[in-house]
Design an enzyme around this catalytic site. Structure first.
Site, PDB file in Angstrom:
ATOM      1  N   GLU A  99      41.085  69.037  51.047  1.00  0.00           N
ATOM      2  CA  GLU A  99      40.598  67.946  52.194  1.00  0.00           C
ATOM      3  C   GLU A  99      39.861  67.010  51.695  1.00  0.00           C
ATOM      4  O   GLU A  99      40.207  66.042  50.544  1.00  0.00           O
ATOM      5  CB  GLU A  99      38.804  68.488  51.988  1.00  0.00           C
ATOM      6  N   ASP A 100      40.097  66.092  52.419  1.00  0.00           N
ATOM      7  CA  ASP A 100      40.011  64.386  52.367  1.00  0.00           C
ATOM      8  C   ASP A 100      38.850  64.145  51.843  1.00  0.00           C
ATOM      9  O   ASP A 100      38.244  63.253  50.989  1.00  0.00           O
ATOM     10  CB  ASP A 100      40.555  63.673  54.091  1.00  0.00           C
ATOM     11  N   ASP A 103      31.425  66.137  53.298  1.00  0.00           N
ATOM     12  CA  ASP A 103      30.385  65.673  54.435  1.00  0.00           C
ATOM     13  C   ASP A 103      29.613  65.904  54.268  1.00  0.00           C
ATOM     14  O   ASP A 103      28.758  66.978  52.595  1.00  0.00           O
ATOM     15  CB  ASP A 103      30.817  64.851  55.018  1.00  0.00           C
ATOM     16  N   LYS A 131      30.461  63.016  49.551  1.00  0.00           N
ATOM     17  CA  LYS A 131      29.537  62.524  50.077  1.00  0.00           C
ATOM     18  C   LYS A 131      28.201  63.137  50.484  1.00  0.00           C
ATOM     19  O   LYS A 131      27.693  63.852  51.079  1.00  0.00           O
ATOM     20  CB  LYS A 131      29.333  61.757  51.606  1.00  0.00           C
ATOM     21  N   PHE A 152      30.631  54.631  56.257  1.00  0.00           N
ATOM     22  CA  PHE A 152      31.411  55.448  57.118  1.00  0.00           C
ATOM     23  C   PHE A 152      33.107  54.618  56.904  1.00  0.00           C
ATOM     24  O   PHE A 152      33.087  53.944  56.944  1.00  0.00           O
ATOM     25  CB  PHE A 152      31.289  54.821  58.910  1.00  0.00           C
ATOM     26  N   VAL A 153      33.836  55.507  56.045  1.00  0.00           N
ATOM     27  CA  VAL A 153      35.141  55.228  55.610  1.00  0.00           C
ATOM     28  C   VAL A 153      35.988  55.813  56.057  1.00  0.00           C
ATOM     29  O   VAL A 153      36.551  56.747  56.894  1.00  0.00           O
ATOM     30  CB  VAL A 153      35.250  55.818  53.909  1.00  0.00           C
ATOM     31  N   ASP A 159      39.719  58.386  59.604  1.00  0.00           N
ATOM     32  CA  ASP A 159      39.905  57.848  60.133  1.00  0.00           C
ATOM     33  C   ASP A 159      38.478  57.579  61.178  1.00  0.00           C
ATOM     34  O   ASP A 159      37.387  57.836  60.865  1.00  0.00           O
ATOM     35  CB  ASP A 159      41.099  58.581  61.700  1.00  0.00           C
ATOM     36  N   ARG A 165      44.406  55.700  59.411  1.00  0.00           N
ATOM     37  CA  ARG A 165      44.556  56.345  58.833  1.00  0.00           C
ATOM     38  C   ARG A 165      45.717  56.447  57.844  1.00  0.00           C
ATOM     39  O   ARG A 165      45.474  56.263  56.936  1.00  0.00           O
ATOM     40  CB  ARG A 165      45.200  58.104  59.097  1.00  0.00           C
TER      41      ARG A 165
END
Length: 181
Positions: A99-100, A103, A131, A152-153, A159, A165
């Site tokens: 996973e990126d 959240d 996060k 917000f990254v 993205d 991205r």
């Protein structure tokens, strides 16, 4: 640095070093258990991280992908949409979800539940970013690259409306960019 980035949060060099560290730990853990994981990248954000990470896992691995979405713009919409499922069976397999970012945790909770229902032997998670301040579900990644603040990254797979991205680092998006929308 891109004009829409307020500041770089995690550099390309830090990501590279962390992928080496995570790869060694994952190799050790799965070798100790006598298992070969299937790396399942959650599209689209996981692609750069998965590409770098798997080069540093020193054992045979299979790869697959799932396309699962819960975001529109900067907000999690709460419902999970599965656009593409794994191409291989999860039954009896050790799955390592790539996973990126973790959240709210809604996506991972749903995907882990779904894979367990399909008979996966176990489902673990490796995430580039965590996060925790945004978490609404009781879920944690088994392997985490970086714990970040509630900003917000973008970049390195992450993205905003399908842009940014390809940035080679993780940066904080200037608020005026998404406040204009």
């Amino acid at each position: 640095m891109h004009k829409d980035v307020d500041r770089v949060l995690v550099s390309r060099e830090e990501i590279h070093a962390k992928c080496i560290e995570l790869g060694k730990q994952i190799t050790k853990d799965y070798t100790d258990r006598g298992e070969l994981p299937i790396l399942v990248g959650l599209l689209n954000g996981s692609v750069p991280f998965m590409s770098e990470l798997m080069k540093n896992i020193e054992m045979d691995v299979e790869i697959d992908f799932m396309d699962v979405s819960s975001y529109e713009g900067t907000q999690s919409v709460g419902s999970i949409r599965i656009n593409k499922d794994m191409g291989t069976s999860a039954a009896g397999k050790s799955i390592l979800l790539v996973e990126d970012i973790v959240d709210t945790g809604k996506t991972l909770t749903e995907v882990k539940r779904m894979l367990a229902n399909k008979g996966a032997k176990d489902v673990r998670v490796v995430s580039l970013l965590d996060k925790p301040d945004r978490r609404t579900e009781d879920i944690e990644a088994d392997y985490v690259g970086f714990t970040i603040p509630n900003e917000f990254v973008i970049g390195y797979g992450l993205d905003y409306n399908q842009k940014y991205r390809n940035l080679p680092y993780v940066g904080i998006l200037k608020p005026e960019v998404y406040e204009e929308s």
